[in-house]
Design an enzyme around this catalytic site. Sequence first.
Site, PDB file in Angstrom:
ATOM      1  N   SER A   1       4.844   1.689   7.982  1.00 43.44           N
ATOM      2  CA  SER A   1       4.397   0.698   7.004  1.00 43.44           C
ATOM      3  C   SER A   1       5.540   0.208   6.130  1.00 43.44           C
ATOM      4  O   SER A   1       6.263   1.012   5.535  1.00 43.44           O
ATOM      5  CB  SER A   1       3.321   1.293   6.110  1.00 43.44           C
ATOM      6  OG  SER A   1       2.185   1.673   6.840  1.00 43.44           O
TER       7      SER A   1
ATOM      8  N   HIS B   1       0.816  -1.219   0.000  1.00 41.18           N
ATOM      9  CA  HIS B   1       0.000   0.000   0.000  1.00 41.18           C
ATOM     10  C   HIS B   1       0.851   1.271   0.000  1.00 41.18           C
ATOM     11  O   HIS B   1       0.353   2.353  -0.287  1.00 41.18           O
ATOM     12  CB  HIS B   1      -0.983   0.008   1.185  1.00 41.18           C
ATOM     13  CG  HIS B   1      -0.345   0.283   2.505  1.00 41.18           C
ATOM     14  ND1 HIS B   1       0.125  -0.710   3.332  1.00 41.18           N
ATOM     15  CD2 HIS B   1      -0.092   1.449   3.151  1.00 41.18           C
ATOM     16  CE1 HIS B   1       0.618  -0.175   4.423  1.00 41.18           C
ATOM     17  NE2 HIS B   1       0.501   1.141   4.342  1.00 41.18           N
TER      18      HIS B   1
ATOM     19  N   ASP C   1      -0.079  -7.425   1.114  1.00 43.89           N
ATOM     20  CA  ASP C   1       0.509  -6.126   1.445  1.00 43.89           C
ATOM     21  C   ASP C   1       2.034  -6.190   1.449  1.00 43.89           C
ATOM     22  O   ASP C   1       2.691  -5.596   2.306  1.00 43.89           O
ATOM     23  CB  ASP C   1      -0.013  -5.598   2.786  1.00 43.89           C
ATOM     24  CG  ASP C   1       0.129  -4.085   2.908  1.00 43.89           C
ATOM     25  OD1 ASP C   1       0.206  -3.421   1.862  1.00 43.89           O
ATOM     26  OD2 ASP C   1       0.163  -3.573   4.048  1.00 43.89           O
TER      27      ASP C   1
END
Length: 289
Positions: free
Chosen positions: A159, A46, A85
Amino acid sequence: APFVYGQAIGAVRTVRSSNADLSGFDARGIGTAFHIGGGYYVTAAHVVADGYQFFLDSSQRTVTRVDGNGGLEKATVVGKDAASDIAVLKAAPARVSLAWAVKDPVVGEVAYAIGNPFAIAPGSFSRGIISGTSRAIGTERGTLAGMLQMDTPVNPGNSGGPLLDASGAVIGVVSANIAQTNQNAGVGVPVSQAKLIAETLQRGAEYKHPSLGVVAGQRTVIDGVQQSENAFNAGLQVGDEVLKVGSLEVESFEELNAIIGAYPAGSEVELLVKRANGTKRLTVKLEVR
């Protein structure tokens, strides 16, 4: 902990983005990546949205000059897998690389994270423990299966960063976009999935997710088996309760999917199932999900 940080920090980069024409350079950074060798970096899928250029920054700067890109290294997206992801980037090699752990962490194991929380603190180091495994996490892109849960503080900007064990080996990849709603309940992709998917993407191939080919019921009871699926051909029946995958006991379909997710599609797994007349061992060839 200082040993882990000192060993790993040289492999960690802040991911920064720009519009395709460099007109919208993001000086703050949008995520984290870590070097696994040969100029290949793992991050979260993402983080690397379509339609942007990406750069890796190894400095501790919180902002970067727009003109000339601030001396950042251009990164190419080698491949990404939204279902897990996980993404892989290619850029100039870091001076060090991180090694994958040989097995998934267990509940209670220490978990360190390095990243750029809230895009204001590059190289931040945090510590916690693994709180749960085999979690199914719902997102706007679908459900991520087999995830780690940890209380290690992670926030947007972490992330794609590494989760590390006490030896500095990578036990998971942070998915902080899910964790941001609760700072004490971060989630990450376990090493068994992350490594397999990253290595597939690194080869330039698309990762094919495995599926048992059944419909989940309560606990691990099968509610449906399609006749076109390998599960039907292997002898699985509605009402079968899956007790084990190989030598591993399972108590929920979340656990079952997490174990299955560590196998490549097309491989065979042995199941121990319970029926009204006893137990039975069946070998099933995994489908492509």
